[in-house]
Design a protein around this motif. Sequence first.
Motif, PDB file in Angstrom:
ATOM      1  N   ASP A 156     -12.091   2.113 -13.861  1.00  0.00           N
ATOM      2  CA  ASP A 156     -13.036   2.866 -13.033  1.00  0.00           C
ATOM      3  C   ASP A 156     -12.664   2.868 -11.559  1.00  0.00           C
ATOM      4  N   GLY A 157     -11.561   2.223 -11.191  1.00  0.00           N
ATOM      5  CA  GLY A 157     -11.122   2.193  -9.797  1.00  0.00           C
ATOM      6  C   GLY A 157     -11.845   1.185  -8.939  1.00  0.00           C
ATOM      7  N   ASN A 158     -12.714   0.373  -9.537  1.00  0.00           N
ATOM      8  CA  ASN A 158     -13.541  -0.541  -8.740  1.00  0.00           C
ATOM      9  C   ASN A 158     -13.004  -1.966  -8.664  1.00  0.00           C
ATOM     10  N   ASP A 159     -11.960  -2.289  -9.427  1.00  0.00           N
ATOM     11  CA  ASP A 159     -11.413  -3.641  -9.363  1.00  0.00           C
ATOM     12  C   ASP A 159     -10.807  -3.888  -7.974  1.00  0.00           C
ATOM     13  N   PRO A 160     -11.163  -4.995  -7.319  1.00  0.00           N
ATOM     14  CA  PRO A 160     -10.693  -5.253  -5.949  1.00  0.00           C
ATOM     15  C   PRO A 160      -9.277  -5.826  -5.917  1.00  0.00           C
ATOM     16  N   ASP A 161      -8.311  -5.040  -6.348  1.00  0.00           N
ATOM     17  CA  ASP A 161      -6.927  -5.509  -6.438  1.00  0.00           C
ATOM     18  C   ASP A 161      -6.229  -5.459  -5.079  1.00  0.00           C
ATOM     19  N   TRP A 162      -5.159  -6.252  -4.956  1.00  0.00           N
ATOM     20  CA  TRP A 162      -4.389  -6.285  -3.717  1.00  0.00           C
ATOM     21  C   TRP A 162      -2.984  -6.817  -3.993  1.00  0.00           C
ATOM     22  N   ASP A 191     -15.631   1.876  -0.486  1.00  0.00           N
ATOM     23  CA  ASP A 191     -15.361   3.286  -0.734  1.00  0.00           C
ATOM     24  C   ASP A 191     -13.977   3.400  -1.360  1.00  0.00           C
ATOM     25  N   ASN A 192     -13.916   3.791  -2.624  1.00  0.00           N
ATOM     26  CA  ASN A 192     -12.626   3.835  -3.325  1.00  0.00           C
ATOM     27  C   ASN A 192     -11.630   4.803  -2.702  1.00  0.00           C
ATOM     28  N   SER A 193     -12.113   5.763  -1.924  1.00  0.00           N
ATOM     29  CA  SER A 193     -11.200   6.712  -1.281  1.00  0.00           C
ATOM     30  C   SER A 193     -10.350   6.039  -0.204  1.00  0.00           C
ATOM     31  N   GLU A 194     -10.750   4.843   0.214  1.00  0.00           N
ATOM     32  CA  GLU A 194      -9.980   4.109   1.219  1.00  0.00           C
ATOM     33  C   GLU A 194      -8.921   3.209   0.588  1.00  0.00           C
ATOM     34  N   ASN A 195      -8.954   3.044  -0.720  1.00  0.00           N
ATOM     35  CA  ASN A 195      -7.944   2.233  -1.383  1.00  0.00           C
ATOM     36  C   ASN A 195      -6.563   2.849  -1.181  1.00  0.00           C
TER      37      ASN A 195
END
Length: 331
Positions: A156-162, A191-195
């Motif tokens: 869903d794009g919400n995992d806080p990966d780095w 905001d996922n658009s900032e990933n």
Amino acid sequence: MKHNYLTTKIKALALTLVFTTIAMCANAQEVVDFEDLTLEEDSYWNGSDESGGFTSGGVFFPNGYNTEWDFWNSGFAYSNKTDTTTPGHENIFSAFTGSGYGDTDIYGLGKNNSQLKFPDQPNGVNPESILITNTTFAVLSMREGDQFAKPFGGEDGNDPDWFLLTITGFRNGQEVNETVEFYLADYRFEDNSENYIVEDWEWVDLEPLGTVDSIRFNLASSDVNDEGQMNTPDFFAFDHFTYNTDVTSIASKDLATVKAYPNPASEVLYLQGLPQGTSNILVTDFNGKALLSQTTEDNSTQLYLNDLTGGLYLVHITSTSGTNVIKFVKQ
């Protein structure tokens, strides 16, 4: 006539001081762009000659090569490969930019826990900056996932990966001053658009490291296996590593507080916090070519950048307080 003559002489002396300062900085500054190395077209050096490393621009880059598995397993390599589309382990030697910085051919590659050295500088050096980007292997793995790694952000794009590169300086075997952190990917935004995943050459300031005789690069990722080992490919690409061999060249207190913003800049670069008196300002490229110059007696001024092409530049500030050099990016 006397006033005009003195004014002309003062301006001439000031300009001479500026160019003398630039010449001194240029003599002490080294830029490792790997163009002193040679490669056949679309190829790489990975240490298979068992030489243990390579030297470029006065810097030694150690390399570890596993002859049993025929594999580069530690330290550094260099490449001119341009493959930005092939995923997987067969494409570990391509930067995702498809070339070195500024469309140059050769760039460096590093693995986790790689450490470069300055064998010809017994007093150490002052690192200034480096350009960093991801490899194609890492970008496509983080985007799509692979047999080991997950796609960053999850389904869903919400995992806080780095994916983090930490740069540490050493002197006489001891860690010194601050470390520098640079995120090669960051999905921790609300905001996922900032990933983002870094896909271009990005300028990284190394001045916080201070005076060092070696620099270590460590990679870490949010995506790890049950043993805590990274699933994200542990590679990064780098170019135009700049350092200064004059370890006594520290900006005066008055000039060290000068701020340049915004950085990157598109049309105007503002300078704030200039010292009292006359400040001579000169913009050059990294080869020392003078491009813009002006003089001000104010504590702030602006530089108009419309005549500059996109890239990295230096602002040289000279006053009775001393000198300082500030790097900026023109978009």
